[in-house]
Scaffold this active site. Structure first.
Site, mmCIF file in Angstrom:
data_model
loop_
_atom_site.group_PDB
_atom_site.id
_atom_site.type_symbol
_atom_site.label_atom_id
_atom_site.label_comp_id
_atom_site.label_asym_id
_atom_site.label_seq_id
_atom_site.Cartn_x
_atom_site.Cartn_y
_atom_site.Cartn_z
ATOM 1 N N ASP A 35 66.533 59.007 0.953
ATOM 2 C CA ASP A 35 66.534 57.752 1.711
ATOM 3 C C ASP A 35 66.010 58.018 3.121
ATOM 4 O O ASP A 35 66.345 59.021 3.745
ATOM 5 C CB ASP A 35 67.960 57.179 1.773
ATOM 6 C CG ASP A 35 67.971 55.722 2.204
ATOM 7 O OD1 ASP A 35 68.295 54.860 1.374
ATOM 8 O OD2 ASP A 35 67.637 55.431 3.380
ATOM 9 N N ASN A 94 73.083 47.968 -4.927
ATOM 10 C CA ASN A 94 73.208 46.635 -4.349
ATOM 11 C C ASN A 94 72.291 45.676 -5.098
ATOM 12 O O ASN A 94 71.177 46.042 -5.463
ATOM 13 C CB ASN A 94 72.815 46.677 -2.865
ATOM 14 C CG ASN A 94 73.688 47.621 -2.062
ATOM 15 O OD1 ASN A 94 74.898 47.628 -2.239
ATOM 16 N ND2 ASN A 94 73.079 48.417 -1.196
ATOM 17 N N GLU A 102 68.206 45.178 0.064
ATOM 18 C CA GLU A 102 67.032 45.046 0.934
ATOM 19 C C GLU A 102 65.734 45.172 0.146
ATOM 20 O O GLU A 102 64.755 44.489 0.439
ATOM 21 C CB GLU A 102 67.035 46.133 2.013
ATOM 22 C CG GLU A 102 68.087 45.949 3.092
ATOM 23 C CD GLU A 102 68.121 47.144 4.039
ATOM 24 O OE1 GLU A 102 67.111 47.859 4.165
ATOM 25 O OE2 GLU A 102 69.184 47.351 4.637
ATOM 26 N N VAL A 103 65.714 46.093 -0.787
ATOM 27 C CA VAL A 103 64.478 46.369 -1.525
ATOM 28 C C VAL A 103 64.655 45.869 -2.963
ATOM 29 O O VAL A 103 65.511 46.380 -3.702
ATOM 30 C CB VAL A 103 64.150 47.875 -1.513
ATOM 31 C CG1 VAL A 103 62.853 48.133 -2.274
ATOM 32 C CG2 VAL A 103 64.059 48.400 -0.079
ATOM 33 N N HIS A 107 67.479 50.365 -7.687
ATOM 34 C CA HIS A 107 67.667 51.757 -7.264
ATOM 35 C C HIS A 107 69.152 52.055 -7.205
ATOM 36 O O HIS A 107 69.965 51.192 -6.870
ATOM 37 C CB HIS A 107 67.002 52.029 -5.908
ATOM 38 C CG HIS A 107 67.361 51.044 -4.836
ATOM 39 N ND1 HIS A 107 66.812 49.787 -4.775
ATOM 40 C CD2 HIS A 107 68.228 51.127 -3.800
ATOM 41 C CE1 HIS A 107 67.317 49.132 -3.736
ATOM 42 N NE2 HIS A 107 68.190 49.920 -3.126
ATOM 43 N N HIS A 109 71.784 54.313 -5.231
ATOM 44 C CA HIS A 109 72.048 55.201 -4.100
ATOM 45 C C HIS A 109 73.000 56.291 -4.582
ATOM 46 O O HIS A 109 74.033 55.983 -5.194
ATOM 47 C CB HIS A 109 72.759 54.460 -2.973
ATOM 48 C CG HIS A 109 71.985 53.382 -2.311
ATOM 49 N ND1 HIS A 109 71.406 53.523 -1.074
ATOM 50 C CD2 HIS A 109 71.694 52.107 -2.698
ATOM 51 C CE1 HIS A 109 70.810 52.403 -0.713
ATOM 52 N NE2 HIS A 109 70.976 51.513 -1.693
HETATM 53 P P1 5GP Z 1 69.267 48.439 -0.499
HETATM 54 O O1 5GP Z 1 69.853 47.728 0.679
HETATM 55 O O2 5GP Z 1 68.102 47.677 -1.082
HETATM 56 O O3 5GP Z 1 70.293 48.803 -1.526
HETATM 57 O O4 5GP Z 1 68.755 49.842 0.046
HETATM 58 C C1 5GP Z 1 67.447 50.097 0.398
HETATM 59 C C2 5GP Z 1 67.398 51.518 0.915
HETATM 60 O O5 5GP Z 1 66.038 51.910 0.996
HETATM 61 C C3 5GP Z 1 67.987 51.672 2.328
HETATM 62 O O6 5GP Z 1 69.019 52.650 2.302
HETATM 63 C C4 5GP Z 1 66.788 52.130 3.173
HETATM 64 O O7 5GP Z 1 67.135 53.089 4.152
HETATM 65 C C5 5GP Z 1 65.835 52.700 2.128
HETATM 66 N N1 5GP Z 1 64.428 52.572 2.464
HETATM 67 C C6 5GP Z 1 63.792 51.454 2.922
HETATM 68 N N2 5GP Z 1 62.477 51.698 3.098
HETATM 69 C C7 5GP Z 1 62.281 53.000 2.742
HETATM 70 C C8 5GP Z 1 61.119 53.826 2.702
HETATM 71 O O8 5GP Z 1 60.009 53.430 3.037
HETATM 72 N N3 5GP Z 1 61.295 55.108 2.263
HETATM 73 C C9 5GP Z 1 62.523 55.575 1.888
HETATM 74 N N4 5GP Z 1 62.580 56.850 1.477
HETATM 75 N N5 5GP Z 1 63.637 54.822 1.905
HETATM 76 C C10 5GP Z 1 63.514 53.542 2.330
#
Ligand code: 5GP
Length: 123
Positions: A35, A94, A102-103, A107, A109
């Site tokens: 991450d 999430n 967010e993404v 995925h 974690h």
């Molecule tokens: P979410 O909130 O979608 O569960 O988590 C998204 C995760 O992706 C976050 O922990 C964030 O730090 C990580 N992340 C966002 N953009 C990038 C990226 O460009 N590269 C990497 N390696 N992690 C990312």
């Protein structure tokens, strides 16, 4: 449930090789990388290569081969990163607005290396 996948999301771009990542392990169906903003001494993201938005999307529509590959890869990564022992780790995913995803590419974690506190903040 109809799932709409946005192919411009950042993990889709990582999977296409458009954005660099620090890879821990790659298989035909799965990529695991660090991450970019780690929340613990170990914080990696396990991402299936298929176009799945959330955990439930992956669970509903991925092939058996994709699912086995994904979970066996997570198991190997836990071993490689020293998380499979008694100290353990946390695996979380999430989904959507309430999950504060967010993404929008599924995925998992995987966090470890310290005591992680409660799973959810209490109001
Ligand atoms: P979410 O909130 O979608 O569960 O988590 C998204 C995760 O992706 C976050 O922990 C964030 O730090 C990580 N992340 C966002 N953009 C990038 C990226 O460009 N590269 C990497 N390696 N992690 C990312």
């Amino acid at each position: 449930m109809a799932y709409t996948y946005d192919p411009t999301n950042i993990f889709a771009r990582i999977l296409r090789g458009e954005i660099p990542n620090k890879t821990v392990m790659e298989t035909p169906h799965t990529l695991v990388f660090h991450d970019i903003h780690p929340q613990a001494p170990v914080h990696v993201l396990a991402v299936p290569k298929g176009a799945y938005v959330t955990f439930d999307h992956f669970a509903a529509e991925a092939s058996a081969e994709e699912m086995v590959d994904f979970h066996r890869t997570v198991a190997k990564v836990c071993e490689i990163l020293g998380l499979a022992g008694p100290d353990g780790y946390r695996a979380i995913s999430n989904a959507g607005a309430h999950g504060m995803q967010e993404v929008p590419h599924y995925h998992l974690h995987i966090l470890g290396g310290r005591v992680l506190g409660r799973l959810v903040e209490r109001d």
